[in-house]
Write a protein that holds these residues in place. Structure first.
Motif, PDB file in Angstrom:
ATOM      1  N   ILE A  83      40.449  40.389  40.163  1.00 22.69           N
ATOM      2  CA  ILE A  83      38.885  40.571  39.986  1.00 22.69           C
ATOM      3  C   ILE A  83      38.398  42.179  40.461  1.00 22.69           C
ATOM      4  CG2 ILE A  83      36.864  40.123  41.198  1.00 22.69           C
ATOM      5  CD1 ILE A  83      37.930  37.352  41.836  1.00 22.69           C
ATOM      6  N   LYS A 135      36.662  43.077  47.374  1.00 21.23           N
ATOM      7  CA  LYS A 135      36.203  43.817  46.079  1.00 21.23           C
ATOM      8  C   LYS A 135      34.554  44.011  46.130  1.00 21.23           C
ATOM      9  CE  LYS A 135      40.234  44.332  44.339  1.00 21.23           C
ATOM     10  NZ  LYS A 135      40.624  43.804  43.243  1.00 21.23           N
ATOM     11  N   SER A 192      42.201  34.806  46.118  1.00 20.88           N
ATOM     12  CA  SER A 192      42.786  36.061  45.628  1.00 20.88           C
ATOM     13  C   SER A 192      41.574  36.636  44.821  1.00 20.88           C
ATOM     14  CB  SER A 192      44.022  35.506  44.820  1.00 20.88           C
ATOM     15  OG  SER A 192      44.479  36.793  44.239  1.00 20.88           O
ATOM     16  N   THR A 193      41.956  38.361  45.116  1.00 16.30           N
ATOM     17  CA  THR A 193      41.015  39.230  44.293  1.00 16.30           C
ATOM     18  C   THR A 193      41.737  40.012  43.422  1.00 16.30           C
ATOM     19  OG1 THR A 193      40.820  40.626  46.155  1.00 16.30           O
ATOM     20  CG2 THR A 193      38.878  39.247  46.181  1.00 16.30           C
ATOM     21  N   THR A 198      34.960  43.437  40.188  1.00 12.20           N
ATOM     22  CA  THR A 198      33.865  43.070  40.871  1.00 12.20           C
ATOM     23  C   THR A 198      33.394  41.754  40.855  1.00 12.20           C
ATOM     24  OG1 THR A 198      32.108  43.698  38.978  1.00 12.20           O
ATOM     25  CG2 THR A 198      32.981  45.603  40.276  1.00 12.20           C
ATOM     26  N   LEU A 199      32.547  41.290  41.786  1.00 11.14           N
ATOM     27  CA  LEU A 199      32.079  40.091  42.092  1.00 11.14           C
ATOM     28  C   LEU A 199      30.629  39.947  42.014  1.00 11.14           C
ATOM     29  CD1 LEU A 199      32.393  36.973  42.409  1.00 11.14           C
ATOM     30  CD2 LEU A 199      32.527  37.493  44.976  1.00 11.14           C
ATOM     31  N   ILE A 224      36.888  38.586  51.147  1.00 11.58           N
ATOM     32  CA  ILE A 224      36.564  39.219  49.847  1.00 11.58           C
ATOM     33  C   ILE A 224      36.738  40.543  50.038  1.00 11.58           C
ATOM     34  CG2 ILE A 224      34.599  39.495  48.177  1.00 11.58           C
ATOM     35  CD1 ILE A 224      33.953  36.499  48.525  1.00 11.58           C
ATOM     36  N   ALA A 271      37.616  33.871  44.904  1.00 11.64           N
ATOM     37  CA  ALA A 271      37.865  35.294  45.721  1.00 11.64           C
ATOM     38  C   ALA A 271      38.456  35.153  46.869  1.00 11.64           C
ATOM     39  CB  ALA A 271      36.156  35.912  45.481  1.00 11.64           C
ATOM     40  N   THR A 287      30.849  43.590  45.752  1.00  9.09           N
ATOM     41  CA  THR A 287      30.046  42.527  45.471  1.00  9.09           C
ATOM     42  C   THR A 287      28.793  42.533  45.530  1.00  9.09           C
ATOM     43  OG1 THR A 287      31.857  41.159  46.682  1.00  9.09           O
ATOM     44  CG2 THR A 287      29.698  39.990  46.513  1.00  9.09           C
ATOM     45  N   ALA A 296      33.014  31.118  42.149  1.00  9.14           N
ATOM     46  CA  ALA A 296      33.597  32.374  42.175  1.00  9.14           C
ATOM     47  C   ALA A 296      34.111  32.960  43.594  1.00  9.14           C
ATOM     48  CB  ALA A 296      32.574  33.371  41.700  1.00  9.14           C
TER      49      ALA A 296
END
Length: 259
Positions: free
Chosen positions: A113, A199, A109-110, A115-116, A197, A106, A201, A102
């Motif tokens: 996405i 997004k 590219s997010t 959420t992570l 990243i 991420a 997390t 994952a």
């Protein structure tokens, strides 16, 4: 819980998918042991979300593609997977080796996405505190390293695997060794790109993790801007199996708080 199994071809690789539930999609990326069974944690998530659980390329019943050389390739694969299935704003949850995949996706590219969530994720190394050497553990040693609860480890060992399960165990072990033997369970180049990243997390860890020590949770939180952390007492590397309700509730709260 009714679980639908089907195959999809992405990047020329035939991959097994398990699906259950309805709602916003959640993609669960499994660890080195694969998906030997549908666990209660999956049921909890499928009560609120459309849960998608694939076998990674070269794991379980998925094919081994000629293009697979390293975990970074699986990062690219899962970006293509999201595009092929037209999944957007998806909540990605990765356990251990799956968390590493994952992260590899991420940092590239997010775009798709939402959420992570990283559960006891591999992918980086803390100086002086490496991950356990799972490649030199026998079945009993590994079971006791995976679980804080000795009773769960003994219960796992008490179940005699079928020939089909043994085949999958061998397949998963070979795939894990191919991807994570050296360097063991991390990518030296990944750490410096975690800042990409962007997004929300969530980092989830069992405080008694004997595979990847709990100190890694704080390190991931330091490296990923704004990351939230949930530490689970009396749980080990398989924290989502040992404490399914606790982990699922934390994950649901995080997702709903960042939807």
């Amino acid at each position: 819980m009714d679980v639908d199994e089907s195959f999809v071809e992405v990047c020329g690789c035939r991959v097994l998918l398990r699906r259950a539930g309805v709602g916003h999609p959640v993609l669960f990326l499994h660890g080195a042991g694969g998906v030997p069974q549908w666990v209660p944690f999956f049921d909890r998530l499928a009560e609120r979300f459309h849960l998608i659980v694939p076998d990674h390329p070269s794991f379980g019943r998925s094919e081994t593609p000629a293009w697979l050389d390293e975990t970074g390739d699986l990062g690219f694969f899962y970006l293509e997977f999201l595009r092929a299935l037209d999944l957007e704003d998806i909540h990605v949850v990765g356990h251990s080796l799956g968390g590493w995949m994952a992260l590899e996706a991420a940092v590239r590219s997010t775009e798709r996405i939402g959420t992570l969530t990283l559960i006891a994720s591999a992918g980086i190394r803390l100086a002086g505190l490496p991950a356990a050497n799972i490649f030199f553990m026998d079945r009993a040693q590994l079971a006791h390293a995976l679980y804080a609860d000795r009773g769960l480890a003994e219960a796992m060992l008490a179940v005699e695997p079928t020939p089909e399960q043994i085949d999958e165990m061998v397949t998963n072990s070979v795939a894990t060794a191919r991807l994570a033997w050296h360097p063991r369970l991390f990518n030296p180049a990944l750490r410096k790109w975690l800042r990409r990243i962007d997004k929300p997390t969530h980092i989830v860890w069992g405080e008694e993790d004997r595979i990847i020590p709990a100190a890694y949770a704080a390190e991931f939180a330091r490296l990923i801007d704004g990351a939230a952390t949930t530490m689970v007492p009396d749980a080990g590397h398989m924290v989502h199996v040992e404490a399914p309700d606790r982990v699922a509730s934390a994950l649901e709260d995080f997702i709903h708080g960042n939807a």
